[in-house]
Design a protein around this motif. Structure first.
Motif, PDB file in Angstrom:
ATOM      1  N   LEU A 139       0.829  -1.211   0.000  1.00  0.00           N
ATOM      2  CA  LEU A 139       0.000   0.000   0.000  1.00  0.00           C
ATOM      3  C   LEU A 139       0.865   1.264   0.000  1.00  0.00           C
ATOM      4  CD1 LEU A 139      -3.054   0.621   0.116  1.00  0.00           C
ATOM      5  CD2 LEU A 139      -2.804   0.908   2.584  1.00  0.00           C
ATOM      6  N   VAL A 140       1.933   1.242   0.789  1.00  0.00           N
ATOM      7  CA  VAL A 140       2.836   2.394   0.818  1.00  0.00           C
ATOM      8  C   VAL A 140       3.525   2.574  -0.529  1.00  0.00           C
ATOM      9  CG1 VAL A 140       4.948   3.276   1.848  1.00  0.00           C
ATOM     10  CG2 VAL A 140       3.183   2.288   3.307  1.00  0.00           C
ATOM     11  N   ALA A 141       3.912   1.469  -1.146  1.00  0.00           N
ATOM     12  CA  ALA A 141       4.555   1.574  -2.457  1.00  0.00           C
ATOM     13  C   ALA A 141       3.605   2.153  -3.497  1.00  0.00           C
ATOM     14  CB  ALA A 141       5.044   0.182  -2.892  1.00  0.00           C
ATOM     15  N   GLU A 142       2.364   1.737  -3.437  1.00  0.00           N
ATOM     16  CA  GLU A 142       1.377   2.309  -4.372  1.00  0.00           C
ATOM     17  C   GLU A 142       1.177   3.798  -4.102  1.00  0.00           C
ATOM     18  OE1 GLU A 142      -3.333   1.734  -5.629  1.00  0.00           O
ATOM     19  OE2 GLU A 142      -2.425   0.474  -4.096  1.00  0.00           O
ATOM     20  N   GLY A 143       1.116   4.161  -2.833  1.00  0.00           N
ATOM     21  CA  GLY A 143       0.966   5.572  -2.494  1.00  0.00           C
ATOM     22  C   GLY A 143       2.168   6.392  -2.900  1.00  0.00           C
ATOM     23  N   ARG A 197       4.454  10.680  -6.238  1.00  0.00           N
ATOM     24  CA  ARG A 197       5.521  11.217  -7.073  1.00  0.00           C
ATOM     25  C   ARG A 197       5.043  11.624  -8.465  1.00  0.00           C
ATOM     26  NH1 ARG A 197      10.902   7.708  -5.390  1.00  0.00           N
ATOM     27  NH2 ARG A 197      10.879   8.362  -3.199  1.00  0.00           N
ATOM     28  N   THR A 198       3.845  11.235  -8.811  1.00  0.00           N
ATOM     29  CA  THR A 198       3.290  11.683 -10.093  1.00  0.00           C
ATOM     30  C   THR A 198       2.284  12.813  -9.937  1.00  0.00           C
ATOM     31  OG1 THR A 198       1.581   9.971  -9.943  1.00  0.00           O
ATOM     32  CG2 THR A 198       3.572   9.425 -11.155  1.00  0.00           C
ATOM     33  N   SER A 199       1.758  13.025  -8.723  1.00  0.00           N
ATOM     34  CA  SER A 199       0.669  14.005  -8.572  1.00  0.00           C
ATOM     35  C   SER A 199       0.935  15.066  -7.511  1.00  0.00           C
ATOM     36  CB  SER A 199      -0.645  13.287  -8.222  1.00  0.00           C
ATOM     37  OG  SER A 199      -0.960  12.311  -9.187  1.00  0.00           O
ATOM     38  N   CYS A 200       1.860  14.836  -6.596  1.00  0.00           N
ATOM     39  CA  CYS A 200       1.995  15.735  -5.448  1.00  0.00           C
ATOM     40  C   CYS A 200       3.394  16.309  -5.276  1.00  0.00           C
ATOM     41  CB  CYS A 200       1.609  15.014  -4.150  1.00  0.00           C
ATOM     42  SG  CYS A 200       0.104  14.024  -4.247  1.00  0.00           S
ATOM     43  N   GLY A 243       7.810  15.582   1.280  1.00  0.00           N
ATOM     44  CA  GLY A 243       6.707  16.301   1.913  1.00  0.00           C
ATOM     45  C   GLY A 243       7.135  17.512   2.695  1.00  0.00           C
ATOM     46  N   GLU A 244       8.333  18.040   2.376  1.00  0.00           N
ATOM     47  CA  GLU A 244       8.838  19.190   3.117  1.00  0.00           C
ATOM     48  C   GLU A 244       8.335  20.521   2.563  1.00  0.00           C
ATOM     49  OE1 GLU A 244      10.426  17.343   1.097  1.00  0.00           O
ATOM     50  OE2 GLU A 244      11.661  18.507  -0.266  1.00  0.00           O
TER      51      GLU A 244
END
Length: 329
Positions: free
Chosen positions: A54-58, A63-66, A74-75
């Motif tokens: 699940l973490v890998a999918e997130g 990395r493609t959207s955020c 996330g800094e």
């Protein structure tokens, strides 16, 4: 007994069932001795593997959207000019990510635009994966476990008026803030979204941690917000559901104000009208000596009994047949 009085031999039990029974007994003994750890270990391994997947999918979705706005870890991210492109997720945590993603406010095309509620861009499974990955980046608040039915509406109303009403209005309809920002209406928000917003404090809303609002108080506020969405109908118009008497008073005050404004406007127009100077009283023989209403003055008795030869101003009109006065030598 046989016919000769000899007892028949008793049939011997089959040995086929002995091995499975022995295996069950041995397994039960091992489970009792080890506390069931042998059966829990594979379950934990599967859970860890599922979490890792699940973490890998997130991570892939992040990395493609955020990542362009919030950075790799996330800094947060800034533009070359030093402007803030995306805030840090350190304080928001999974609760902030849940609020922004489930309300469709993120991702956003232009960082300068005001986030608006819309259809979420990710599916529920993708949002769950993103939350799992954001949870590895920050130590922010988790998504709260709220229960609106356990809340006290009356106490929630007091807390709402103390902490929320100044921005979201008394009815939860939202309101305008300074610097072009706005507090959104609370009607479309779900209880979990309200709880996540309270705990994470999406900009410009302040954060209310458990040290400020306990979990019980949070449930109280959510219960009151749910009540505001469908309040008791007291009749009258939909002017905040205040009831016919307050609404009638508001209409009376508003109507009186409209009448005052209309009266002022009419008087203002009369003042602006072109003024025509009246005919001077002294230049009009017909109105000479008239009063303010244009009435000719009444003749006085001494005007009607003017003595002959009186050179006063009370003489009547000149007589063409009268003899001219004698010249004085």
């Amino acid at each position: 007994m046989g016919r000769l009085g000899v007892a028949a031999p008793r049939p011997r039990p089959s040995r086929q069932w002995r091995l499975p029974a022995l295996a069950v007994v041995v397994a039960a003994g091992v489970a009792l001795l080890t506390g069931g750890s042998t059966s829990a270990a594979p379950a934990e391994d599967l859970a860890r593997q599922a979490d890792a997947d699940l973490v890998a999918e997130g991570r892939a979705l992040y990395r493609t959207s955020c990542v362009s706005c919030h950075g790799v870890d996330g800094e947060g991210q800034q533009t070359p000019d030093g402007d803030l492109r995306g805030p840090s997720l350190e304080q928001a945590g999974p609760a902030g990510a849940y609020y922004q993603l489930t309300t469709g406010r993120m991702p956003i095309g232009n960082p300068n635009d005001l986030p608006q509620r819309k259809e979420p861009a990710f599916s529920p499974d993708e949002i769950e994966a993103l939350l799992a990955y954001v949870d590895t980046l920050t130590e922010g608040p988790a998504v709260p476990d709220v229960d609106a039915e356990a809340g006290d509406v009356s106490r929630g109303g007091e807390l709402y008026r103390l902490n929320c009403q100044s921005c979201h209005s008394a009815t939860g309809a939202g309101g305008a803030l300074s610097y072009g920002q706005a507090a959104p209406p609370l009607g479309p928000a779900t209880p979990t979204q309200i709880g996540a917003a309270v705990r994470s404090g999406p900009n410009p809303m302040p954060r209310f941690g458990p040290d400020i609002l306990s979990d019980e108080e949070l449930n109280d506020i959510i219960a009151y917000v749910e009540y505001l969405d469908q309040p008791d109908d007291r009749g009258g118009l939909a002017l905040g559901r205040l009831g016919p008497i307050p609404e009638g008073f508001m209409i009376w005050v508003g109507g009186l104000g409209v009448l005052l404004v209309a009266a002022f406007w009419m008087g203002h127009r009369r003042t602006d009208a072109q003024w025509v100077d009246p005919v001077p009283v002294d230049d009009d023989p017909g109105t000479r000596g008239a009063d303010a209403g244009g009435n000719a003055p009444l003749a006085r008795a001494d005007d009607r009994t003017t003595a002959p030869g009186d050179a006063g101003a009370r003489a009547g009109p000149p007589d063409d047949h009268a003899e001219p006065p004698e010249e004085t030598p």
